[in-house]
Design a protein around this motif. Structure first.
Motif, PDB file in Angstrom:
ATOM      1  N   UNK A  41     147.331 111.985   8.943  1.00 40.01           N
ATOM      2  CA  UNK A  41     148.150 112.920   8.163  1.00 40.01           C
ATOM      3  C   UNK A  41     148.375 112.454   6.728  1.00 40.01           C
ATOM      4  N   UNK A  42     148.294 111.151   6.459  1.00 41.32           N
ATOM      5  CA  UNK A  42     148.591 110.618   5.128  1.00 41.32           C
ATOM      6  C   UNK A  42     147.557 109.572   4.732  1.00 41.32           C
ATOM      7  N   UNK A  43     147.428 109.351   3.435  1.00 39.88           N
ATOM      8  CA  UNK A  43     146.453 108.376   2.943  1.00 39.88           C
ATOM      9  C   UNK A  43     147.041 107.535   1.819  1.00 39.88           C
ATOM     10  N   UNK A  44     146.470 106.351   1.674  1.00 40.68           N
ATOM     11  CA  UNK A  44     146.750 105.456   0.549  1.00 40.68           C
ATOM     12  C   UNK A  44     145.410 105.107  -0.071  1.00 40.68           C
ATOM     13  N   UNK A  45     145.409 104.846  -1.363  1.00 39.24           N
ATOM     14  CA  UNK A  45     144.166 104.453  -2.025  1.00 39.24           C
ATOM     15  C   UNK A  45     144.200 102.972  -2.350  1.00 39.24           C
ATOM     16  N   UNK A  46     143.069 102.312  -2.162  1.00 35.88           N
ATOM     17  CA  UNK A  46     142.944 100.924  -2.583  1.00 35.88           C
ATOM     18  C   UNK A  46     142.794 100.896  -4.099  1.00 35.88           C
ATOM     19  N   UNK A  47     143.287  99.840  -4.697  1.00 36.89           N
ATOM     20  CA  UNK A  47     143.106  99.679  -6.143  1.00 36.89           C
ATOM     21  C   UNK A  47     141.622  99.526  -6.433  1.00 36.89           C
ATOM     22  N   UNK A  48     141.119 100.229  -7.437  1.00 38.35           N
ATOM     23  CA  UNK A  48     139.699 100.088  -7.747  1.00 38.35           C
ATOM     24  C   UNK A  48     139.401  98.698  -8.304  1.00 38.35           C
ATOM     25  N   UNK A  49     138.216  98.224  -8.006  1.00 37.76           N
ATOM     26  CA  UNK A  49     137.818  96.919  -8.556  1.00 37.76           C
ATOM     27  C   UNK A  49     137.511  97.079 -10.042  1.00 37.76           C
ATOM     28  N   UNK A  50     137.597  95.995 -10.766  1.00 38.67           N
ATOM     29  CA  UNK A  50     137.291  96.029 -12.197  1.00 38.67           C
ATOM     30  C   UNK A  50     135.840  96.438 -12.370  1.00 38.67           C
ATOM     31  N   UNK A  51     135.598  97.311 -13.335  1.00 38.41           N
ATOM     32  CA  UNK A  51     134.230  97.754 -13.594  1.00 38.41           C
ATOM     33  C   UNK A  51     134.067  98.055 -15.076  1.00 38.41           C
ATOM     34  N   UNK A  52     132.850  98.338 -15.456  1.00 36.05           N
ATOM     35  CA  UNK A  52     132.554  98.569 -16.870  1.00 36.05           C
ATOM     36  C   UNK A  52     132.766 100.015 -17.303  1.00 36.05           C
TER      37      UNK A  52
END
Length: 184
Positions: A41-52
């Motif tokens: 029913x619910x979601x959380x997002x992981x922090x994106x990794x550093x990218x260019x």
């Protein structure tokens, strides 16, 4: 031998349609066959990794949140029923040569005819385009196991508004397949 205009016209419409469908991209997905997706029913997002490319990263993250929210899932900063992670890559690909074949029919009075023509489009400027592939992973936070993965890609020449819109559309196409629809 007399050419039947109806049969030729049908062929002329059918061939480009088949080619258009064959060339269009459709998202791919895979999932854990034993997982019960109905309880999510619910979601959380992981922090994106550093990218260019932080612009693309932010667009993808926002598009994921918007798509899942439109599907009825509630966004939570932490402790969602499932966790969403994503990755993307950009590659160069050669631009299409622009070779086309045209088919046509016509009639004049009691006579009819058919013709075939070709043209070649020579790309001006860069001879490569870019293709961006987006992968979205759905993870069970209790077991930290991947339960669903979807991917798709799109072509672009420049960034800006067109790329932002294509990113949203691609993420929406990927997540339209989540949760998986099980055949009964």
């Amino acid at each position: 031998m007399k050419i039947q205009p109806r049969g030729l016209l049908f062929s002329l419409v059918l061939i480009p349609l088949v080619l258009l469908v064959a060339c269009s991209s459709s998202p791919k997905n895979d999932y854990d066959l034993n997982y019960d997706f109905s309880s999510l029913k619910s979601f959380s997002q992981l922090e994106p990794s550093k990218n260019s490319d932080p612009l693309s990263a932010n667009r993808i993250q926002q598009a994921i949140a918007n798509s899942l929210t439109r599907q009825g899932f509630a966004a939570q900063a932490e402790n969602g029923d499932f966790t969403v992670a994503y990755g993307f890559k950009v590659e160069n690909k050669p631009k299409d040569s622009g070779f086309t074949i045209g088919l046509g029919t016509g009639s004049w009075g009691s006579s009819g005819g058919a013709s075939i023509g070709t043209s070649v489009d020579v790309p001006v400027g860069s001879d490569t385009a870019k293709i961006q592939t987006i992968q979205i992973d759905i993870i069970d936070p209790k077991t930290n196991q991947l339960i669903w993965r979807g991917t798709d890609k799109f072509n672009f020449d420049d960034g800006g508004e067109a790329k932002a819109e294509e990113t949203k559309a691609t993420v929406a196409k990927i997540l339209a397949q989540f949760p998986p629809k099980r055949e009964r």
